[in-house]
Design a protein around this motif. Sequence first.
Motif, PDB file in Angstrom:
ATOM      1  N   VAL A  46       0.848  -1.203   0.000  1.00  0.00           N
ATOM      2  CA  VAL A  46       0.000   0.000   0.000  1.00  0.00           C
ATOM      3  C   VAL A  46       0.881   1.249   0.000  1.00  0.00           C
ATOM      4  CG1 VAL A  46      -1.685   1.323   1.344  1.00  0.00           C
ATOM      5  CG2 VAL A  46      -1.984  -1.147   1.049  1.00  0.00           C
ATOM      6  N   LEU A  47       1.952   1.237   0.782  1.00  0.00           N
ATOM      7  CA  LEU A  47       2.877   2.373   0.831  1.00  0.00           C
ATOM      8  C   LEU A  47       3.469   2.647  -0.545  1.00  0.00           C
ATOM      9  CD1 LEU A  47       4.443   4.385   2.759  1.00  0.00           C
ATOM     10  CD2 LEU A  47       6.259   2.661   2.752  1.00  0.00           C
ATOM     11  N   GLN A  48       3.929   1.592  -1.207  1.00  0.00           N
ATOM     12  CA  GLN A  48       4.518   1.752  -2.536  1.00  0.00           C
ATOM     13  C   GLN A  48       3.488   2.301  -3.524  1.00  0.00           C
ATOM     14  OE1 GLN A  48       6.476  -1.731  -4.072  1.00  0.00           O
ATOM     15  NE2 GLN A  48       6.619  -0.894  -6.132  1.00  0.00           N
ATOM     16  N   GLU A  49       2.312   1.711  -3.501  1.00  0.00           N
ATOM     17  CA  GLU A  49       1.250   2.175  -4.400  1.00  0.00           C
ATOM     18  C   GLU A  49       0.891   3.631  -4.097  1.00  0.00           C
ATOM     19  OE1 GLU A  49      -3.365   1.005  -5.409  1.00  0.00           O
ATOM     20  OE2 GLU A  49      -2.053  -0.545  -4.600  1.00  0.00           O
ATOM     21  N   TRP A  70      -1.153  16.145   2.950  1.00  0.00           N
ATOM     22  CA  TRP A  70      -1.649  15.782   1.618  1.00  0.00           C
ATOM     23  C   TRP A  70      -1.244  14.343   1.289  1.00  0.00           C
ATOM     24  CZ3 TRP A  70       0.992  14.886  -3.112  1.00  0.00           C
ATOM     25  CH2 TRP A  70       0.180  14.886  -4.259  1.00  0.00           C
ATOM     26  N   ILE A  71       0.004  13.992   1.590  1.00  0.00           N
ATOM     27  CA  ILE A  71       0.483  12.630   1.345  1.00  0.00           C
ATOM     28  C   ILE A  71      -0.292  11.642   2.209  1.00  0.00           C
ATOM     29  CG2 ILE A  71       2.476  11.075   1.586  1.00  0.00           C
ATOM     30  CD1 ILE A  71       4.253  13.500   0.836  1.00  0.00           C
ATOM     31  N   ARG A  72      -0.553  12.004   3.449  1.00  0.00           N
ATOM     32  CA  ARG A  72      -1.300  11.143   4.369  1.00  0.00           C
ATOM     33  C   ARG A  72      -2.689  10.824   3.804  1.00  0.00           C
ATOM     34  NH1 ARG A  72      -1.028  10.652  10.097  1.00  0.00           N
ATOM     35  NH2 ARG A  72      -2.973   9.873  10.940  1.00  0.00           N
ATOM     36  N   THR A  73      -3.344  11.837   3.251  1.00  0.00           N
ATOM     37  CA  THR A  73      -4.663  11.637   2.652  1.00  0.00           C
ATOM     38  C   THR A  73      -4.583  10.633   1.508  1.00  0.00           C
ATOM     39  OG1 THR A  73      -5.345  13.873   3.270  1.00  0.00           O
ATOM     40  CG2 THR A  73      -6.590  12.815   1.499  1.00  0.00           C
ATOM     41  N   ILE A  74      -3.558  10.748   0.695  1.00  0.00           N
ATOM     42  CA  ILE A  74      -3.380   9.805  -0.413  1.00  0.00           C
ATOM     43  C   ILE A  74      -3.149   8.397   0.129  1.00  0.00           C
ATOM     44  CG2 ILE A  74      -1.822   9.119  -2.298  1.00  0.00           C
ATOM     45  CD1 ILE A  74      -1.583  12.109  -2.976  1.00  0.00           C
ATOM     46  N   MET A  75      -2.365   8.275   1.189  1.00  0.00           N
ATOM     47  CA  MET A  75      -2.096   6.950   1.777  1.00  0.00           C
ATOM     48  C   MET A  75      -3.368   6.325   2.349  1.00  0.00           C
ATOM     49  SD  MET A  75       0.972   6.111   1.213  1.00  0.00           S
ATOM     50  CE  MET A  75       2.318   7.030   0.483  1.00  0.00           C
ATOM     51  N   ALA A  79      -5.063   2.960   0.966  1.00  0.00           N
ATOM     52  CA  ALA A  79      -5.364   1.822   1.852  1.00  0.00           C
ATOM     53  C   ALA A  79      -6.834   1.436   1.735  1.00  0.00           C
ATOM     54  CB  ALA A  79      -5.009   2.165   3.291  1.00  0.00           C
ATOM     55  N   LEU A  80      -7.721   2.420   1.680  1.00  0.00           N
ATOM     56  CA  LEU A  80      -9.156   2.132   1.548  1.00  0.00           C
ATOM     57  C   LEU A  80      -9.456   1.463   0.218  1.00  0.00           C
ATOM     58  CD1 LEU A  80     -10.761   5.346   3.077  1.00  0.00           C
ATOM     59  CD2 LEU A  80     -10.493   3.089   4.128  1.00  0.00           C
ATOM     60  N   THR A  81      -8.832   1.931  -0.840  1.00  0.00           N
ATOM     61  CA  THR A  81      -9.016   1.305  -2.152  1.00  0.00           C
ATOM     62  C   THR A  81      -8.537  -0.143  -2.102  1.00  0.00           C
ATOM     63  OG1 THR A  81      -8.761   3.418  -3.286  1.00  0.00           O
ATOM     64  CG2 THR A  81      -8.375   1.431  -4.596  1.00  0.00           C
ATOM     65  N   LEU A  83      -8.392  -2.075   0.556  1.00  0.00           N
ATOM     66  CA  LEU A  83      -9.345  -2.844   1.365  1.00  0.00           C
ATOM     67  C   LEU A  83     -10.627  -3.131   0.598  1.00  0.00           C
ATOM     68  CD1 LEU A  83      -8.913  -1.074   4.805  1.00  0.00           C
ATOM     69  CD2 LEU A  83      -8.225  -3.403   4.215  1.00  0.00           C
ATOM     70  N   ARG A  84     -11.121  -2.143  -0.142  1.00  0.00           N
ATOM     71  CA  ARG A  84     -12.337  -2.351  -0.938  1.00  0.00           C
ATOM     72  C   ARG A  84     -12.106  -3.412  -1.996  1.00  0.00           C
ATOM     73  NH1 ARG A  84     -13.134   3.277  -0.564  1.00  0.00           N
ATOM     74  NH2 ARG A  84     -12.006   3.587  -2.478  1.00  0.00           N
ATOM     75  N   SER A  85     -10.953  -3.355  -2.654  1.00  0.00           N
ATOM     76  CA  SER A  85     -10.695  -4.321  -3.725  1.00  0.00           C
ATOM     77  C   SER A  85     -10.528  -5.729  -3.166  1.00  0.00           C
ATOM     78  CB  SER A  85      -9.470  -3.920  -4.539  1.00  0.00           C
ATOM     79  OG  SER A  85      -8.292  -4.053  -3.765  1.00  0.00           O
ATOM     80  N   ALA A  86     -10.029  -5.826  -1.955  1.00  0.00           N
ATOM     81  CA  ALA A  86      -9.848  -7.137  -1.335  1.00  0.00           C
ATOM     82  C   ALA A  86     -11.062  -7.532  -0.497  1.00  0.00           C
ATOM     83  CB  ALA A  86      -8.600  -7.126  -0.460  1.00  0.00           C
ATOM     84  N   HIS A  87     -12.027  -6.622  -0.378  1.00  0.00           N
ATOM     85  CA  HIS A  87     -13.238  -6.838   0.419  1.00  0.00           C
ATOM     86  C   HIS A  87     -12.919  -7.228   1.860  1.00  0.00           C
ATOM     87  CE1 HIS A  87     -15.722  -6.410  -3.096  1.00  0.00           C
ATOM     88  NE2 HIS A  87     -15.001  -7.304  -3.721  1.00  0.00           N
ATOM     89  N   LYS A  88     -11.811  -6.738   2.388  1.00  0.00           N
ATOM     90  CA  LYS A  88     -11.396  -7.121   3.732  1.00  0.00           C
ATOM     91  C   LYS A  88     -12.324  -6.565   4.800  1.00  0.00           C
ATOM     92  CE  LYS A  88      -6.720  -7.956   2.525  1.00  0.00           C
ATOM     93  NZ  LYS A  88      -5.908  -8.910   3.130  1.00  0.00           N
TER      94      LYS A  88
END
Length: 181
Positions: A46-49, A70-75, A79-81, A83-88
């Motif tokens: 997630v950090l790399q992405e 601003w970077i924190r918001t992107i991180m 992470a949410l994206t 989690l959504r893609s993995a449906h965790k």
Amino acid sequence: MTDHELAKGCLEGNREMQYALWKTYAGKMMSVCMRYCNSREEAQDVLQEGFIKVFEKMSQWQGSGPLGGWIRTIMVNTALTHLRSAHKWRNSIDLEHAEELDAEEVDAVSKMNEETLLKLIEKMPAGYRTVFNLFAVEGYGHKEIAEALSISESTSKTQFLKAKNWLKKNLVSPVEEIETH
């Protein structure tokens, strides 16, 4: 080096400036990613992405607020994206129609040190952890959380209450430890 100098260098494609930006913020952002992920490896992905997105979207930073925010918001969004893609977050029970849970507050959380609390939060089920982090740590409202995770607002509230109850159940206060010995 200032945020503006880092941003300008990154926009110019200067690899040294990109490395300097990464070196400045990677540790703090890894902590953010760890709060949402189940493992260090997942958080590193997630950090790399997230940093790829930071470099791609650097021109969108207006410079009016801190670059780290601003970077924190992107991180967080990355992470949410993830989690959504993995449906965790869906591994938790959807309690949209559940009745109000026990709202009794426990003071033990305020007495814990940050490191202990973060380790405990990492052990939470993914759905609880995600909503808890967004609400209690990042300061999002339940409406914003619901929109970000594509869930109802009441599900967000219920997940937060379940997270608090999970924390209560898994906390062992020093007083309780002493009394049992």
